[in-house]
Design an enzyme around this catalytic site. Sequence first.
Site, PDB file in Angstrom:
ATOM      1  N   ASP A   1      30.034 -31.332 -20.158  1.00  0.00           N
ATOM      2  CA  ASP A   1      30.294 -29.951 -19.765  1.00  0.00           C
ATOM      3  C   ASP A   1      31.545 -29.511 -20.529  1.00  0.00           C
ATOM      4  O   ASP A   1      32.627 -30.097 -20.350  1.00  0.00           O
ATOM      5  CB  ASP A   1      30.544 -29.949 -18.251  1.00  0.00           C
ATOM      6  N   ILE A   2      31.408 -28.509 -21.366  1.00  0.00           N
ATOM      7  CA  ILE A   2      32.505 -28.116 -22.257  1.00  0.00           C
ATOM      8  C   ILE A   2      33.737 -27.638 -21.473  1.00  0.00           C
ATOM      9  O   ILE A   2      34.856 -27.739 -21.965  1.00  0.00           O
ATOM     10  CB  ILE A   2      32.029 -27.056 -23.275  1.00  0.00           C
TER      11      ILE A   2
ATOM     12  N   ASN B   1      28.849 -13.226 -25.427  1.00  0.00           N
ATOM     13  CA  ASN B   1      28.065 -12.056 -25.830  1.00  0.00           C
ATOM     14  C   ASN B   1      29.056 -10.995 -26.302  1.00  0.00           C
ATOM     15  O   ASN B   1      30.267 -11.149 -26.138  1.00  0.00           O
ATOM     16  CB  ASN B   1      27.157 -11.566 -24.703  1.00  0.00           C
TER      17      ASN B   1
ATOM     18  N   VAL C   1      26.670 -20.955 -21.017  1.00  0.00           N
ATOM     19  CA  VAL C   1      27.985 -21.550 -21.208  1.00  0.00           C
ATOM     20  C   VAL C   1      29.101 -20.515 -20.982  1.00  0.00           C
ATOM     21  O   VAL C   1      30.176 -20.844 -20.474  1.00  0.00           O
ATOM     22  CB  VAL C   1      28.058 -22.234 -22.599  1.00  0.00           C
ATOM     23  N   ASP C   2      28.821 -19.269 -21.322  1.00  0.00           N
ATOM     24  CA  ASP C   2      29.781 -18.176 -21.118  1.00  0.00           C
ATOM     25  C   ASP C   2      30.160 -18.064 -19.627  1.00  0.00           C
ATOM     26  O   ASP C   2      31.348 -18.042 -19.262  1.00  0.00           O
ATOM     27  CB  ASP C   2      29.109 -16.885 -21.618  1.00  0.00           C
TER      28      ASP C   2
ATOM     29  N   SER D   1      23.873 -20.499 -29.753  1.00  0.00           N
ATOM     30  CA  SER D   1      22.612 -19.764 -30.001  1.00  0.00           C
ATOM     31  C   SER D   1      21.323 -20.460 -29.557  1.00  0.00           C
ATOM     32  O   SER D   1      20.257 -19.867 -29.666  1.00  0.00           O
ATOM     33  CB  SER D   1      22.448 -19.373 -31.481  1.00  0.00           C
TER      34      SER D   1
HETATM   35  P1  ADP Z   1      23.445 -18.565 -26.507  1.00  0.00           P
HETATM   36  O1  ADP Z   1      23.410 -17.179 -25.939  1.00  0.00           O
HETATM   37  O2  ADP Z   1      24.364 -18.665 -27.699  1.00  0.00           O
HETATM   38  O3  ADP Z   1      22.080 -19.133 -26.762  1.00  0.00           O
HETATM   39  P2  ADP Z   1      23.717 -20.135 -24.009  1.00  0.00           P
HETATM   40  O4  ADP Z   1      24.904 -20.184 -23.131  1.00  0.00           O
HETATM   41  O5  ADP Z   1      22.468 -19.511 -23.461  1.00  0.00           O
HETATM   42  O6  ADP Z   1      24.198 -19.425 -25.378  1.00  0.00           O
HETATM   43  O7  ADP Z   1      23.344 -21.605 -24.488  1.00  0.00           O
HETATM   44  C1  ADP Z   1      24.002 -22.327 -25.466  1.00  0.00           C
HETATM   45  C2  ADP Z   1      23.986 -23.810 -25.101  1.00  0.00           C
HETATM   46  O8  ADP Z   1      25.042 -24.080 -24.176  1.00  0.00           O
HETATM   47  C3  ADP Z   1      22.711 -24.324 -24.443  1.00  0.00           C
HETATM   48  O9  ADP Z   1      22.358 -25.575 -25.019  1.00  0.00           O
HETATM   49  C4  ADP Z   1      23.139 -24.508 -22.988  1.00  0.00           C
HETATM   50  O10 ADP Z   1      22.389 -25.529 -22.345  1.00  0.00           O
HETATM   51  C5  ADP Z   1      24.565 -24.948 -23.180  1.00  0.00           C
HETATM   52  N1  ADP Z   1      25.468 -24.927 -22.015  1.00  0.00           N
HETATM   53  C6  ADP Z   1      25.360 -24.232 -20.857  1.00  0.00           C
HETATM   54  N2  ADP Z   1      26.411 -24.517 -20.038  1.00  0.00           N
HETATM   55  C7  ADP Z   1      27.193 -25.410 -20.707  1.00  0.00           C
HETATM   56  C8  ADP Z   1      28.409 -26.105 -20.405  1.00  0.00           C
HETATM   57  N3  ADP Z   1      29.042 -25.941 -19.237  1.00  0.00           N
HETATM   58  N4  ADP Z   1      28.916 -26.954 -21.341  1.00  0.00           N
HETATM   59  C9  ADP Z   1      28.293 -27.137 -22.533  1.00  0.00           C
HETATM   60  N5  ADP Z   1      27.157 -26.502 -22.882  1.00  0.00           N
HETATM   61  C10 ADP Z   1      26.607 -25.663 -21.978  1.00  0.00           C
END
Ligand code: ADP
Length: 174
Positions: free
Chosen positions: A8-9, A22, A31-32, A115
Site C-alpha cells: 500500500d503506497i 485526476n 490510489v488517489d 493509469s
Molecule cells: P488510474 O486512474 O491512473 O488508473 P487508479 O487509482 O484507478 O489510477 O489505479 C492505479 C493503480 O493503483 C491500480 O493498480 C490500483 O490497484 C492501485 N492502487 C489502489 N490503491 C492503492 C494503494 N493504496 N497503494 C498502491 N496502489 C494502489
Amino acid sequence: MLTIILGDITKEPVDAIVNAANTSLLGGGGVDGAIHRAAGPELLAECRTLHGCETGQAKITKGYRLPAKYVIHRPGPIWRGGIMGEEQLLQSCYENCLRLAVENGCRSVAFPSISTGVYRFPLETASEIAVRTILEFLKTHPDMEVRMVCFDRETLGYYEDALKEQTEIVNEED
Ligand code: ADP
C-alpha cells in the site's frame, strides 16, 4: 535502484510518493482516494490552492500525515485504444515525476501502477514503459531509490516480468 513490491503506497516511508491523480486534484477513487484518506484533510486543503493539474503537468505537495514527506500529483493518460499517443504520455508521466522529485531533493520515490486502474491502460504495456523509463533515469541518477508499489498480485507479476525482461536486455547488450 528499482525495487518492485506488493503493498500500500500510503505506508511507504520514502521522500515522495506519486499519486495517480485526476486533473481536479480534489481526490477521487483508487490510489488517489487512499492517499487523501491517509494524508488527512490538510492535503485536500493544499490541493485546493493549486487549482487543478492539466494532463501532462505534475504538482508537488507536502505529505501531511503520510510517512512520505511529499506527494507528487500527476494525472496519467486515459487509455483510448493506443492511438492517442498514450504510450508516450505514460513515459513522460514517469519522467516528469522523477524530475520533480530530484528538483525537490528527494532520494527515494514510490510509484503506484499509474493509469492501469480506472484509466484502463493495459498492464503489460504500462509495466514495460514504467520499468524502461525508470531504468533509463537511474542510469543518470544511480543513487536514487525507486519503488514500484503494486496493490495486487496480478499487477506485481507484470512489473516483475517487465523488470526481468529489461534486465536481460541490458545484460545482452553488455
Ligand atoms: P488510474 O486512474 O491512473 O488508473 P487508479 O487509482 O484507478 O489510477 O489505479 C492505479 C493503480 O493503483 C491500480 O493498480 C490500483 O490497484 C492501485 N492502487 C489502489 N490503491 C492503492 C494503494 N493504496 N497503494 C498502491 N496502489 C494502489
